[in-house]
Design a protein around this motif. Structure first.
Motif, PDB file in Angstrom:
ATOM      1  N   GLY B  42     -10.080  -5.416  41.679  1.00  0.00           N
ATOM      2  CA  GLY B  42     -10.870  -6.377  40.928  1.00  0.00           C
ATOM      3  C   GLY B  42     -11.878  -5.684  40.045  1.00  0.00           C
ATOM      4  N   LEU B  43     -13.017  -6.315  39.878  1.00  0.00           N
ATOM      5  CA  LEU B  43     -14.099  -5.780  39.051  1.00  0.00           C
ATOM      6  C   LEU B  43     -15.169  -5.205  39.964  1.00  0.00           C
ATOM      7  CD1 LEU B  43     -14.113  -8.958  36.912  1.00  0.00           C
ATOM      8  CD2 LEU B  43     -13.879  -6.712  35.859  1.00  0.00           C
ATOM      9  N   ARG B  44     -15.516  -3.964  39.745  1.00  0.00           N
ATOM     10  CA  ARG B  44     -16.540  -3.335  40.578  1.00  0.00           C
ATOM     11  C   ARG B  44     -17.725  -2.920  39.718  1.00  0.00           C
ATOM     12  NH1 ARG B  44     -13.346   1.168  43.888  1.00  0.00           N
ATOM     13  NH2 ARG B  44     -12.334   1.409  41.857  1.00  0.00           N
ATOM     14  N   LEU B  45     -18.908  -3.249  40.188  1.00  0.00           N
ATOM     15  CA  LEU B  45     -20.132  -3.012  39.437  1.00  0.00           C
ATOM     16  C   LEU B  45     -20.537  -1.545  39.507  1.00  0.00           C
ATOM     17  CD1 LEU B  45     -22.499  -4.326  37.853  1.00  0.00           C
ATOM     18  CD2 LEU B  45     -23.622  -4.662  40.077  1.00  0.00           C
ATOM     19  N   ILE B  46     -20.768  -0.956  38.350  1.00  0.00           N
ATOM     20  CA  ILE B  46     -21.151   0.457  38.276  1.00  0.00           C
ATOM     21  C   ILE B  46     -22.674   0.594  38.200  1.00  0.00           C
ATOM     22  CG2 ILE B  46     -20.833   2.635  37.063  1.00  0.00           C
ATOM     23  CD1 ILE B  46     -18.317   1.412  35.767  1.00  0.00           C
ATOM     24  N   HIS B  47     -23.241   0.032  37.163  1.00  0.00           N
ATOM     25  CA  HIS B  47     -24.694   0.030  36.957  1.00  0.00           C
ATOM     26  C   HIS B  47     -25.069  -1.268  36.256  1.00  0.00           C
ATOM     27  CE1 HIS B  47     -26.105   4.147  37.935  1.00  0.00           C
ATOM     28  NE2 HIS B  47     -24.945   4.583  37.480  1.00  0.00           N
ATOM     29  N   TYR B  48     -26.345  -1.603  36.331  1.00  0.00           N
ATOM     30  CA  TYR B  48     -26.819  -2.756  35.595  1.00  0.00           C
ATOM     31  C   TYR B  48     -28.242  -2.514  35.103  1.00  0.00           C
ATOM     32  CZ  TYR B  48     -28.772  -3.954  40.216  1.00  0.00           C
ATOM     33  OH  TYR B  48     -29.410  -3.921  41.426  1.00  0.00           O
ATOM     34  N   SER B  49     -28.679  -3.401  34.203  1.00  0.00           N
ATOM     35  CA  SER B  49     -29.990  -3.223  33.585  1.00  0.00           C
ATOM     36  C   SER B  49     -30.701  -4.556  33.445  1.00  0.00           C
ATOM     37  CB  SER B  49     -29.824  -2.590  32.198  1.00  0.00           C
ATOM     38  OG  SER B  49     -31.046  -2.584  31.498  1.00  0.00           O
ATOM     39  N   TYR B  50     -32.001  -4.515  33.748  1.00  0.00           N
ATOM     40  CA  TYR B  50     -32.828  -5.713  33.603  1.00  0.00           C
ATOM     41  C   TYR B  50     -33.626  -5.699  32.300  1.00  0.00           C
ATOM     42  CZ  TYR B  50     -32.045  -6.322  38.635  1.00  0.00           C
ATOM     43  OH  TYR B  50     -31.490  -6.481  39.874  1.00  0.00           O
ATOM     44  N   VAL B  52     -35.139  -2.831  28.854  1.00  0.00           N
ATOM     45  CA  VAL B  52     -35.245  -1.475  28.316  1.00  0.00           C
ATOM     46  C   VAL B  52     -35.787  -0.524  29.386  1.00  0.00           C
ATOM     47  CG1 VAL B  52     -36.430  -0.044  26.625  1.00  0.00           C
ATOM     48  CG2 VAL B  52     -35.532  -2.281  25.959  1.00  0.00           C
ATOM     49  N   LYS B  53     -35.081   0.565  29.584  1.00  0.00           N
ATOM     50  CA  LYS B  53     -35.436   1.620  30.537  1.00  0.00           C
ATOM     51  C   LYS B  53     -35.512   1.116  31.977  1.00  0.00           C
ATOM     52  CE  LYS B  53     -37.834   4.409  27.082  1.00  0.00           C
ATOM     53  NZ  LYS B  53     -39.084   5.102  26.697  1.00  0.00           N
ATOM     54  N   ASP B  54     -34.893  -0.004  32.266  1.00  0.00           N
ATOM     55  CA  ASP B  54     -34.922  -0.587  33.604  1.00  0.00           C
ATOM     56  C   ASP B  54     -33.485  -0.762  34.076  1.00  0.00           C
ATOM     57  OD1 ASP B  54     -36.577  -3.526  35.046  1.00  0.00           O
ATOM     58  OD2 ASP B  54     -35.573  -1.812  35.940  1.00  0.00           O
ATOM     59  N   THR B  55     -33.005   0.222  34.860  1.00  0.00           N
ATOM     60  CA  THR B  55     -31.608   0.186  35.293  1.00  0.00           C
ATOM     61  C   THR B  55     -31.521   0.403  36.791  1.00  0.00           C
ATOM     62  OG1 THR B  55     -31.243   2.565  34.948  1.00  0.00           O
ATOM     63  CG2 THR B  55     -30.865   1.111  33.057  1.00  0.00           C
ATOM     64  N   ASP B  56     -30.373   0.066  37.354  1.00  0.00           N
ATOM     65  CA  ASP B  56     -30.181   0.250  38.789  1.00  0.00           C
ATOM     66  C   ASP B  56     -28.705   0.474  39.075  1.00  0.00           C
ATOM     67  OD1 ASP B  56     -31.781  -1.442  41.614  1.00  0.00           O
ATOM     68  OD2 ASP B  56     -30.783   0.496  41.446  1.00  0.00           O
ATOM     69  N   LYS B  57     -28.433   1.006  40.277  1.00  0.00           N
ATOM     70  CA  LYS B  57     -27.060   1.331  40.646  1.00  0.00           C
ATOM     71  C   LYS B  57     -26.335   0.123  41.195  1.00  0.00           C
ATOM     72  CE  LYS B  57     -28.168   6.124  41.851  1.00  0.00           C
ATOM     73  NZ  LYS B  57     -28.160   7.140  42.929  1.00  0.00           N
ATOM     74  N   GLY B  58     -25.020   0.131  40.982  1.00  0.00           N
ATOM     75  CA  GLY B  58     -24.162  -0.885  41.562  1.00  0.00           C
ATOM     76  C   GLY B  58     -23.354  -0.320  42.708  1.00  0.00           C
ATOM     77  N   GLU B  59     -22.156  -0.894  42.917  1.00  0.00           N
ATOM     78  CA  GLU B  59     -21.308  -0.511  44.054  1.00  0.00           C
ATOM     79  C   GLU B  59     -20.711   0.881  43.924  1.00  0.00           C
ATOM     80  OE1 GLU B  59     -18.451  -3.987  45.017  1.00  0.00           O
ATOM     81  OE2 GLU B  59     -18.950  -4.174  42.888  1.00  0.00           O
ATOM     82  N   TYR B  64     -21.462   8.405  37.404  1.00  0.00           N
ATOM     83  CA  TYR B  64     -21.834   7.660  36.197  1.00  0.00           C
ATOM     84  C   TYR B  64     -23.355   7.636  36.037  1.00  0.00           C
ATOM     85  CZ  TYR B  64     -17.154   5.594  36.762  1.00  0.00           C
ATOM     86  OH  TYR B  64     -15.803   5.391  36.918  1.00  0.00           O
ATOM     87  N   SER B  65     -23.795   7.630  34.787  1.00  0.00           N
ATOM     88  CA  SER B  65     -25.202   7.379  34.492  1.00  0.00           C
ATOM     89  C   SER B  65     -25.271   6.399  33.332  1.00  0.00           C
ATOM     90  CB  SER B  65     -25.936   8.685  34.142  1.00  0.00           C
ATOM     91  OG  SER B  65     -25.376   9.262  32.966  1.00  0.00           O
ATOM     92  N   VAL B  66     -26.412   5.749  33.199  1.00  0.00           N
ATOM     93  CA  VAL B  66     -26.586   4.770  32.127  1.00  0.00           C
ATOM     94  C   VAL B  66     -27.933   4.987  31.449  1.00  0.00           C
ATOM     95  CG1 VAL B  66     -25.093   2.945  33.068  1.00  0.00           C
ATOM     96  CG2 VAL B  66     -27.496   3.091  33.777  1.00  0.00           C
ATOM     97  N   SER B  67     -28.025   4.440  30.257  1.00  0.00           N
ATOM     98  CA  SER B  67     -29.311   4.448  29.569  1.00  0.00           C
ATOM     99  C   SER B  67     -29.433   3.199  28.719  1.00  0.00           C
ATOM    100  CB  SER B  67     -29.456   5.698  28.692  1.00  0.00           C
ATOM    101  OG  SER B  67     -28.520   5.670  27.628  1.00  0.00           O
ATOM    102  N   ARG B  68     -30.663   2.735  28.626  1.00  0.00           N
ATOM    103  CA  ARG B  68     -30.925   1.567  27.789  1.00  0.00           C
ATOM    104  C   ARG B  68     -32.276   1.780  27.104  1.00  0.00           C
ATOM    105  NH1 ARG B  68     -30.784  -4.746  29.538  1.00  0.00           N
ATOM    106  NH2 ARG B  68     -30.632  -5.615  27.435  1.00  0.00           N
ATOM    107  N   SER B  69     -32.223   2.347  25.934  1.00  0.00           N
ATOM    108  CA  SER B  69     -33.435   2.638  25.176  1.00  0.00           C
ATOM    109  C   SER B  69     -33.782   1.501  24.213  1.00  0.00           C
ATOM    110  CB  SER B  69     -33.273   3.945  24.406  1.00  0.00           C
ATOM    111  OG  SER B  69     -32.150   3.862  23.538  1.00  0.00           O
ATOM    112  N   LYS B  70     -32.807   0.643  23.947  1.00  0.00           N
ATOM    113  CA  LYS B  70     -33.027  -0.534  23.117  1.00  0.00           C
ATOM    114  C   LYS B  70     -32.394  -1.733  23.799  1.00  0.00           C
ATOM    115  CE  LYS B  70     -30.877   1.251  19.591  1.00  0.00           C
ATOM    116  NZ  LYS B  70     -30.296   1.401  18.222  1.00  0.00           N
ATOM    117  N   THR B  71     -32.943  -2.915  23.586  1.00  0.00           N
ATOM    118  CA  THR B  71     -32.403  -4.111  24.236  1.00  0.00           C
ATOM    119  C   THR B  71     -30.925  -4.299  23.935  1.00  0.00           C
ATOM    120  OG1 THR B  71     -34.543  -5.225  24.118  1.00  0.00           O
ATOM    121  CG2 THR B  71     -32.608  -6.625  24.415  1.00  0.00           C
ATOM    122  N   GLU B  72     -30.531  -3.986  22.727  1.00  0.00           N
ATOM    123  CA  GLU B  72     -29.175  -4.312  22.303  1.00  0.00           C
ATOM    124  C   GLU B  72     -28.106  -3.324  22.757  1.00  0.00           C
ATOM    125  OE1 GLU B  72     -31.838  -3.835  20.399  1.00  0.00           O
ATOM    126  OE2 GLU B  72     -31.362  -2.767  18.516  1.00  0.00           O
TER     127      GLU B  72
END
Lengths: 112, 116
Positions: B42-50, B52-59, B64-72
């Motif tokens: 199925g679909l497994r969650l890797i990372h998510y973000s709330y 800008v610069k607010d991220t957390d780990k999934g399953e 993997y790493s993520v970044s969110r420097s801009k909302t978009e």
């Protein structure tokens, strides 16, 4: 933590009914249902919030029993367009995260 | 389609190379997610973000790493790709109606990654 869906696969004739079940070992805040056609992205069907809510979408409806941590999706008088893979997504805890954990999917094939 | 675009849509790379997948949204939604989809899982969650610069780990966040420097924009990076990361990657945003805590997910079209 991943919810369990049953059955894994269903084959129907047009006009027949089907039920897909989703069961979780965790207390649920909400249950979401999505459908995915082959090669496409999943598409939202409906959300059910805790409280025993039941909703409908055309001839597709669903129920949510928060005590049993289970949800069921009901497809009545199935159409060819209902074919695809159905996923339940569960949101645990107190909500407000939007973070969904999905089941492994149930493949539905509707034949003429 | 909630204005979500993923790039690249298809990529073939070799083991050990870095890969970055981009998710771009045009509607200023706060919550964004990366999922991977594999047969039987199925679909497994890797990372998510709330936000800008607010991220957390999934399953399944290892590797993997993520970044969110801009909302978009929400970027997913595989620092050193492995064959087990061959998958279809979906980005999603949560659209919450006013007065409700939870919202429906809108998914991008997916990025198919093959690691040789």
């Amino acid at each position: 933590q991943q919810p369990v869906q049953s059955p894994q696969a269903v084959i129907l004739r047009e006009g027949e009914d089907a039920v897909i079940n989703c069961s979780s070992s965790k207390a649920l805040y909400s249950v979401h249902w999505y459908r995915q056609k082959h090669g496409e992205a999943p598409v939202f069907l409906m959300i059910l919030l805790k409280g025993g809510e039941q909703k409908g979408h055309d001839k597709i409806s669903a129920s949510f029993n928060e005590k049993k941590q289970q949800s069921s999706l009901y497809l009545t008088a199935s159409q060819l367009s209902y074919s695809g893979t159905y996923f339940c997504g569960t949101e645990i805890g107190s909500g407000n995260t939007g973070k969904l954990i999905f089941g492994q999917g149930t493949t539905l094939q509707v034949k003429p | 389609d909630a204005g979500i675009t993923q790039s690249p849509r298809h990529k073939v790379t070799e083991t050990g190379t870095p890969v970055t997948l981009r998710c771009h949204q045009t509607e200023n939604h706060r919550y964004m997610y990366w999922y991977r989809q594999d047969p039987g899982h199925g679909l497994r969650l890797i990372h998510y973000s709330y936000g800008v610069k607010d991220t957390d780990k999934g399953e399944v966040s290892d590797g993997y790493s993520v970044s969110r420097s801009k909302t978009e924009d929400f970027l997913l990076t595989l620092e050193s790709a492995t064959s087990s990361q061959t998958s279809v990657y979906f980005c999603a945003i949560s659209v919450k109606p006013k007065g409700r805590d939870t919202g429906e997910l809108f998914f991008g079209e997916g990025s198919r990654l093959t690691v040789l």
